[in-house]
Design a protein around this motif. Sequence first.
Motif, PDB file in Angstrom:
ATOM      1  N   SER A  94       0.840  -1.204   0.000  1.00  0.00           N
ATOM      2  CA  SER A  94       0.000   0.000   0.000  1.00  0.00           C
ATOM      3  C   SER A  94       0.869   1.245   0.000  1.00  0.00           C
ATOM      4  O   SER A  94       0.517   2.250  -0.622  1.00  0.00           O
ATOM      5  CB  SER A  94      -0.921  -0.014   1.217  1.00  0.00           C
ATOM      6  OG  SER A  94      -1.744  -1.141   1.185  1.00  0.00           O
ATOM      7  N   LEU A 118       1.902   1.853  -3.478  1.00  0.00           N
ATOM      8  CA  LEU A 118       0.808   2.425  -4.266  1.00  0.00           C
ATOM      9  C   LEU A 118       0.731   3.924  -4.068  1.00  0.00           C
ATOM     10  O   LEU A 118       0.607   4.694  -5.031  1.00  0.00           O
ATOM     11  CB  LEU A 118      -0.514   1.770  -3.857  1.00  0.00           C
ATOM     12  CG  LEU A 118      -1.727   2.293  -4.582  1.00  0.00           C
ATOM     13  CD1 LEU A 118      -1.914   1.556  -5.862  1.00  0.00           C
ATOM     14  CD2 LEU A 118      -2.974   2.169  -3.738  1.00  0.00           C
ATOM     15  N   THR A 119       0.810   4.370  -2.821  1.00  0.00           N
ATOM     16  CA  THR A 119       0.737   5.813  -2.571  1.00  0.00           C
ATOM     17  C   THR A 119       1.959   6.518  -3.145  1.00  0.00           C
ATOM     18  O   THR A 119       1.851   7.631  -3.650  1.00  0.00           O
ATOM     19  CB  THR A 119       0.647   6.112  -1.074  1.00  0.00           C
ATOM     20  OG1 THR A 119       1.731   5.473  -0.407  1.00  0.00           O
ATOM     21  CG2 THR A 119      -0.648   5.613  -0.495  1.00  0.00           C
ATOM     22  N   ALA A 129       1.428   6.712  -6.947  1.00  0.00           N
ATOM     23  CA  ALA A 129       0.295   7.551  -7.357  1.00  0.00           C
ATOM     24  C   ALA A 129       0.501   9.008  -6.987  1.00  0.00           C
ATOM     25  O   ALA A 129       0.174   9.905  -7.764  1.00  0.00           O
ATOM     26  CB  ALA A 129      -0.990   7.021  -6.717  1.00  0.00           C
ATOM     27  N   ASN A 130       1.016   9.267  -5.788  1.00  0.00           N
ATOM     28  CA  ASN A 130       1.084  10.638  -5.303  1.00  0.00           C
ATOM     29  C   ASN A 130       2.478  11.210  -5.282  1.00  0.00           C
ATOM     30  O   ASN A 130       2.647  12.388  -5.065  1.00  0.00           O
ATOM     31  CB  ASN A 130       0.554  10.721  -3.867  1.00  0.00           C
ATOM     32  CG  ASN A 130      -0.872  10.242  -3.780  1.00  0.00           C
ATOM     33  OD1 ASN A 130      -1.603  10.374  -4.732  1.00  0.00           O
ATOM     34  ND2 ASN A 130      -1.238   9.664  -2.662  1.00  0.00           N
ATOM     35  N   THR A 158       4.663  10.731  -2.946  1.00  0.00           N
ATOM     36  CA  THR A 158       5.230  10.539  -1.612  1.00  0.00           C
ATOM     37  C   THR A 158       4.492   9.381  -0.958  1.00  0.00           C
ATOM     38  O   THR A 158       3.294   9.208  -1.135  1.00  0.00           O
ATOM     39  CB  THR A 158       5.040  11.769  -0.716  1.00  0.00           C
ATOM     40  OG1 THR A 158       3.654  12.077  -0.682  1.00  0.00           O
ATOM     41  CG2 THR A 158       5.823  12.952  -1.210  1.00  0.00           C
ATOM     42  N   ALA A 168       1.557   7.036   5.324  1.00  0.00           N
ATOM     43  CA  ALA A 168       1.493   5.968   6.326  1.00  0.00           C
ATOM     44  C   ALA A 168       0.371   5.003   5.966  1.00  0.00           C
ATOM     45  O   ALA A 168      -0.670   5.400   5.455  1.00  0.00           O
ATOM     46  CB  ALA A 168       1.226   6.579   7.695  1.00  0.00           C
ATOM     47  N   THR A 169       0.594   3.743   6.209  1.00  0.00           N
ATOM     48  CA  THR A 169      -0.430   2.753   5.853  1.00  0.00           C
ATOM     49  C   THR A 169      -0.546   1.716   6.966  1.00  0.00           C
ATOM     50  O   THR A 169       0.342   1.577   7.804  1.00  0.00           O
ATOM     51  CB  THR A 169      -0.068   2.003   4.564  1.00  0.00           C
ATOM     52  OG1 THR A 169       1.234   1.441   4.722  1.00  0.00           O
ATOM     53  CG2 THR A 169      -0.094   2.905   3.364  1.00  0.00           C
ATOM     54  N   HIS A 170      -1.658   0.991   6.919  1.00  0.00           N
ATOM     55  CA  HIS A 170      -1.858  -0.146   7.809  1.00  0.00           C
ATOM     56  C   HIS A 170      -2.303  -1.316   6.955  1.00  0.00           C
ATOM     57  O   HIS A 170      -2.374  -1.208   5.733  1.00  0.00           O
ATOM     58  CB  HIS A 170      -2.913   0.189   8.866  1.00  0.00           C
ATOM     59  CG  HIS A 170      -2.412   1.130   9.900  1.00  0.00           C
ATOM     60  ND1 HIS A 170      -1.435   0.797  10.795  1.00  0.00           N
ATOM     61  CD2 HIS A 170      -2.740   2.399  10.175  1.00  0.00           C
ATOM     62  CE1 HIS A 170      -1.195   1.817  11.580  1.00  0.00           C
ATOM     63  NE2 HIS A 170      -1.961   2.812  11.225  1.00  0.00           N
ATOM     64  N   GLN A 186      -7.221  -1.868  -3.918  1.00  0.00           N
ATOM     65  CA  GLN A 186      -7.291  -0.445  -4.245  1.00  0.00           C
ATOM     66  C   GLN A 186      -6.651  -0.243  -5.598  1.00  0.00           C
ATOM     67  O   GLN A 186      -5.612  -0.823  -5.881  1.00  0.00           O
ATOM     68  CB  GLN A 186      -6.534   0.341  -3.166  1.00  0.00           C
ATOM     69  CG  GLN A 186      -6.256   1.769  -3.487  1.00  0.00           C
ATOM     70  CD  GLN A 186      -7.338   2.667  -2.935  1.00  0.00           C
ATOM     71  OE1 GLN A 186      -8.332   2.211  -2.425  1.00  0.00           O
ATOM     72  NE2 GLN A 186      -7.131   3.950  -3.057  1.00  0.00           N
ATOM     73  N   THR A 187      -7.262   0.587  -6.416  1.00  0.00           N
ATOM     74  CA  THR A 187      -6.709   0.866  -7.747  1.00  0.00           C
ATOM     75  C   THR A 187      -6.286   2.315  -7.802  1.00  0.00           C
ATOM     76  O   THR A 187      -6.923   3.175  -7.210  1.00  0.00           O
ATOM     77  CB  THR A 187      -7.783   0.628  -8.822  1.00  0.00           C
ATOM     78  OG1 THR A 187      -8.462  -0.570  -8.507  1.00  0.00           O
ATOM     79  CG2 THR A 187      -7.168   0.506 -10.177  1.00  0.00           C
ATOM     80  N   ALA A 188      -5.212   2.593  -8.507  1.00  0.00           N
ATOM     81  CA  ALA A 188      -4.787   3.981  -8.678  1.00  0.00           C
ATOM     82  C   ALA A 188      -4.147   4.125 -10.049  1.00  0.00           C
ATOM     83  O   ALA A 188      -3.524   3.191 -10.552  1.00  0.00           O
ATOM     84  CB  ALA A 188      -3.786   4.376  -7.600  1.00  0.00           C
TER      85      ALA A 188
END
Lengths: 291, 699
Positions: A60, A63-64, A67-68, A70, A73-75, A81-83
């Motif tokens: 995850s 993925l961030t 996509a972004n 940077t 934080a993830t859990h 999830q699609t991006a």
Amino acid sequence: MSTSKDWLTWSFSPSISAIIVTLVISLTLPILIHTYLYRKAVAKELPTLLLLGPSGAGKSALLTLFANGTASATHTSQEPQTATCQIPVSTRASEDRYRSENDTSARTQPKFRLIDTPGHGKLRHHATSTLTSAPALKGLLFMVDSAAVSSASGLTEAAEYLHDILLLLQRRHTQGQTSKTPQAIPVLVLANKQDVFTSLPASIVKTKLEEEIAKVRQTRSKGLLDSGIGMEGEGADEEGNWLGEFGAEQFRFAQMQEHGVEVDVVGGNVKGEGEEGGRVDGWWEWVGENL
Amino acid sequence: MLDGVEILTTSGIVLWRRHYAPIPRSVVNSLVADVFIEDRRLQTGDTQQPPTSYRKDKYTLKWTRAKDVGLVFVAVYQSLLHLSWVDTLLTAVKTLFLKEYAPELAKPHLTKLDPARFDPTFDALVRKLDTGSTRRPSVPDSEGPGELTPPSSSASATEEAVDEPPPPPPPQPLFRKPTAPASQRDDTSTDATPVPTPDTSRPSTPASHLLTAKSGPGKASRRARKAQQSFGNSSAPASSGDESATGRAQAGKTGTAKAKRRWDADGFAVEGEEEVLDYSTAGATPSQADNAAGQREAADVPAVDSAQMGTRTPKGHFILKDLDDDISALLANPPHQQNHPPTQTTPSDPTLLTTATTKLTSLFQNILGNKSLTATDLRLPLAQMRTHLLAKNVAREAADRLCAAVEEDLLNRKTASFTTVDATLRQAMSSALTKILTPSSSLDLLRDVTATTTTTTGAGARPRPYVISIVGVNGVGKSTNLSKLAYFLLQNGFRVLVVAGDTFRAGAVEQLRVHVGNLSALARRGGGGSISLFERGYGKDAAAVAREAVGFAAGGTTTTANAGGGAGGVGLLFDVVLIDTAGRRHNDARLMGSLAKFSQWAHPDKVFMVGEALVGTDSVAQARNFAKEFVDGTGRLRNNGIGMDGFIISKCDTVGDMVGTLVSMVHATGIPVVFLGVGQHYGDLRGLNVGWAVERLMR
């Protein structure tokens, strides 16, 4: 009535105006129909990459990052999830590989969709169902925590999952229903968390995974039969369940090439400590080449 | 004192977080894994109340969910504290967050939000709710929107600020709050002399002067002193006329109060009054203060009525009106509705035409798909599904829970195109069943055995035999399945020791002797393993027999153990120890209690419980009672708090399609099914294929 009769007579008469009108209608009507039908033209399907791996590997976060720009934080994920991501400017896409370095024409980097799936044992069906059913699947990103691989349990979990995925791909290639083989899907094994002190370098991760997968396929072949033994007709034979070269002692990722599956192992880290961000260039390069 | 609040999506991305203290990442991860994915709370058997708190290490976590947008709101605090307002906080945070970010949340594939917009709302909310003594000083956070008066920081001053009558509207506007007192807030807070509350029973001029001049708590003491000095009184605190106030205020202090010492910037005590820094009284000394007097344009600011801008909390904080109204309205009437009102409006007066058209439209929508599902839509299909599951021998509790979970999942979703409600329900039920039956980590018995019997880890652990024990109620097929397991292990070349731990039932030892004889004959023909029986007759304590057997398998005497210990399991006499136990009713407390002792003495690596596929609702109680017996020395359940390691469901060939016991037992305990017994020959042992089981159940 008389006007309609007149119109009909005129339209069938060989006068210039009638011919011109007929020509105009017969040429423009198909064009109009075409534009109407294709007005919501199906956009060329974006190539898709599937991201999977054992729990806690950092999917995850990747993925961030993709996509972004940077990593946030993830859990633990519960749902896929699609991006939509775009290759960064510094990476060269495969369609630009013949361009010169000094080419100044503006080119937009290709976009792709990244599907992140949960890694928890109970939720892996999302990944396997997407694998078999997704259109335009161009590659598989299998993420592994390089530090967890140094322990026996983490290595076993990662190797079992990778074995199942590679077996799925092999079956897809060898047991297709039609004579046309489906398009090959390359696999990239991402050895994440290279910044952690206890992490293993990518080459060691590769050899460890190969050894462990050899053990896994050995025990799978000697294990108990499944309860669903009568269900799938041809899946029960030994050769169908053996990954890679049948009867070989050792397993190498190169053995998967005969089934059209190319496996690469590249290291990197999504989150760096302090100010330095993650080092994901190797992964971007692979994505750029294989998209 | 809250440790932190996090807002995350169901796909794991943290959209907003606020940490007051560092929280380890494993805490929220284990909440997601244990509660949301594996649903461990079901094992307590408490089906009435869905619990909303979870404990891990020394933290307690409370949560709430917004299912339609896929968000989870989690609050973490230390377990030692008992914070009663956390539930209200979570509900309010959920409503406000959804309102604030409604446009972003409506878009699909959300990965990022701008967190700063929610920060002030959250701070105001926490400040409003957290009024107890455990309040955390708000130093790391922003001060909030409308902090126009310095907070009363000493507790006694706070109480008296509450008690005393509200000050009359001050003659000068509040905006004329000079910055100097703000910077000297600390001085007033460390003031030893408290606020002298006017005692109306003893009116005297100084007191009345104090009363009118007061414009905020915490300042009066300084002002009082200034007033005294301006009146030329002594440096005794409250005026001499207010002894009661003095006495009350200075509880425990005798004699006159000390004159307050002032310190200048260099750390030297300032003697005497050189500067007057209190500008709030009208008749105060003319501003000889040099710092801010000249630049203040306080006189130019028009008078503003503070009551219009907002309200004061009991602590004296000034909260701006719009936020405050929002929040207090929210707290007063917590929103109870979770579902949107049904999109299909049922006609109030059912005329023939309206009912017919409604029926036709719903029929068409049903066939064509894209229909939004309401509770009434789902009621009948769900009842049919529940009956179907009960007909497949799923326990009633498990069937109810499954249907409730599927309904919750499907409510207000749209069906896909050209799928009926029935088909959507079947699909949802299949995926729910798959999720339950799939284990979190699959069992690979051969690898575990090989690993345990051959490794010498860095800590110098000697290889030891792999101990498997079989438990269950009477007559389910423990001995038969144990011999099937032994056959499987023998075919893979292991040396197996069968332990007759059933010292109660007549003929149990002889039965095992026959099995071992058959198996050793089979092993001689092929395979490469060896098998033998360990028995101590009848009447002995099963735990003692088991411990002796494990010791015997590990190498017998100490000399052989030491000589052989090291590489390759050479010192071991046997690789696997299979312990048979006596069948026991799950509601017999004495017999169940002896299982705990058994597990502590024998230290089994795997405990399998055998359940027959023919059992009905009793399976749930059986599974739960057996699972909670296996505690280790510290009282914690073995295997990470689960108890047992797997179920072996026997006699599956007798039930045909009705394999619902699988679901009941897994649903009750969270323990996966590892083997299925499908006959009475040695080879009739299968692993579980989840697709097969789900297909049988949905047929």
